[in-house]
Design an enzyme around this catalytic site. Structure first.
Site, short mmCIF file in Angstrom:
data_model
loop_
_atom_site.label_atom_id
_atom_site.label_comp_id
_atom_site.label_asym_id
_atom_site.label_seq_id
_atom_site.Cartn_x
_atom_site.Cartn_y
_atom_site.Cartn_z
N LYS A 146 0.96 -1.22 0.17
CA LYS A 146 -0.04 -0.11 0.15
C LYS A 146 0.83 1.34 0.04
O LYS A 146 0.69 2.36 -0.82
CB LYS A 146 -1.02 -0.02 1.30
N GLN A 206 -5.73 -1.03 9.52
CA GLN A 206 -5.61 -2.56 8.95
C GLN A 206 -6.16 -3.36 9.80
O GLN A 206 -5.91 -3.44 10.86
CB GLN A 206 -3.93 -2.50 8.62
N ASP A 230 -11.99 2.95 3.12
CA ASP A 230 -12.31 1.40 3.07
C ASP A 230 -13.69 1.45 2.93
O ASP A 230 -14.01 0.23 2.69
CB ASP A 230 -11.65 1.10 4.58
#
Ligand code: NDP
Length: 310
Positions: A63, A107, A130
């Site tokens: 990422k 995460q 997200d």
């Protein structure tokens, strides 16, 4: 469009998600560049990683690399596995209030002592790249503007690349998680598909799947979907990522569909690895640019018009 399709050596063409990820990364790069000129700073993504989970470490490393390569600012917070709930929530609060941060990603999975739902809900919905907060999920249900979950957005984009307009297609999504299955079903509904959401209690799953023009397994069971579950000429967008023992005990990745059987029956199939997987980070970068534009009161960058679902 054609560059995404590869010969499988059988009936189906493979939809190359790695090439797709590069196309979307490139669109994010163009959007980031336009926003940097307009706002006087690059869109910024903050990633929070708690603990040492090896898969998460690899994912976060990728990422960070792709965020920077696309011209976005990447901010990383690596916290010890025993970080307290209070310390993590305080960091999320600090990132929420930092005007120079456009996207926040915590995460998952988190260590057992931390409640992922509580932490995700603490993220400012305007920075929820997200697309997992209740506010983002509610906007998706309502068809209101908002940030959509990355992996399902990648599935829709790949299906559109292979098939064009998806109106009227029958879609079967297997799996009803908040992360993948439910948002995928809603996103295909938004594309005017007729959607069936199947799960572990679905009766006669093979017969249900055999009705699908587009089949989306998102289960986490290696090669569960066999060739005779697939309608001839269908499209299979395989979300599953499963690690199994390959030849000589060497681990290898397989999807939720049996690729060697699927390519004999379907017209289009995403391989695993190299299918849906690479799309997730690409959509994250696109979301972060969209969040930066929305937070600054700008319309969505032109470069993302064909990328992100409405
Ligand atoms: P979850 O474990 O949260 O959900 C799995 C879903 O599959 C559940 O809804 C479950 O049904 C359903 N299911 C389980 N067994 C069966 C069965 N025998 N028949 C039908 N349905 C079944 O998984 P996720 O949604 O988080 O992930 C699914 C897969 O996608 C995993 O392999 C994961 O690694 C992969 N993934 C890939 C990503 C990518 O970037 N490509 C990103 C995220 C996930 P029920 O609700 O009834 O229990």
């Amino acid at each position: 469009m054609a560059t995404l399709l590869r010969d499988s050596g059988a009936r189906a063409q493979l939809i190359d998600g790695k090439a797709g990820g590069q196309i979307v990364d490139e669109a994010a790069r163009a959007a980031a560049s336009a926003l940097t000129l307009d706002l006087g700073r690059a869109p910024a993504l903050a990633v929070v990683l708690v603990g040492e989970d090896p898969a998460s470490q690899v994912y976060v490393r990728n990422k960070v690399r792709r965020t920077t390569a696309a011209g976005l600012t990447s901010i990383e917070h690596r916290l010890a596995a025993d970080t307290s709930r209070e310390a993590l929530l305080a960091l999320v609060d600090q990132l929420n209030r930092d005007d120079a941060i456009d996207g926040i990603l915590v995460q998952l999975p988190l260590p057992d002592h931390l409640d992922a739902t509580e932490v995700v809900e603490a993220i400012d919905p305007h920075k929820d790249v997200d697309g997992l907060t209740a506010r983002s999920a509610g906007a998706l249900v309502q068809g209101a503007p908002g940030l959509r979950p990355c992996t399902p957005s990648g599935c829709v984009w790949l299906a559109r690349q292979a098939l064009g307009d998806l109106t009227g297609k029958s879609v079967v999504v297997i799996g009803r998680s908040i992360l993948v299955g439910k948002p995928a079903a809603l996103l295909f509904l938004q594309e005017n598909c007729t959607v069936t959401l199947a799960h572990s209690r679905t009766r006669d799953l093979p017969a249900v799947c055999a009705e699908a023009d587009i089949l989306i397994p998102a289960v986490g069971r290696p090669e569960m979907v066999r060739g005779d579950w697939i309608k001839p000429g269908a499209t299979v967008i395989d979300v599953g990522i499963n690690r199994i023992d390959g030849a000589g005990g060497k681990p290898r990745l397989v999807g939720d569909a049996c690729l060697s059987e699927a390519i004999e029956v379907a017209d289009f199939v995403t391989p695993v690895p190299g299918g849906v997987g690479p799309m997730t980070i690409a959509m994250l970068l696109a979301n972060c640019c969209a969040a930066a534009a929305a937070r600054a009161g700008r319309s969505r960058p032109e470069a993302l018009a064909e990328i992100l679902p409405a």
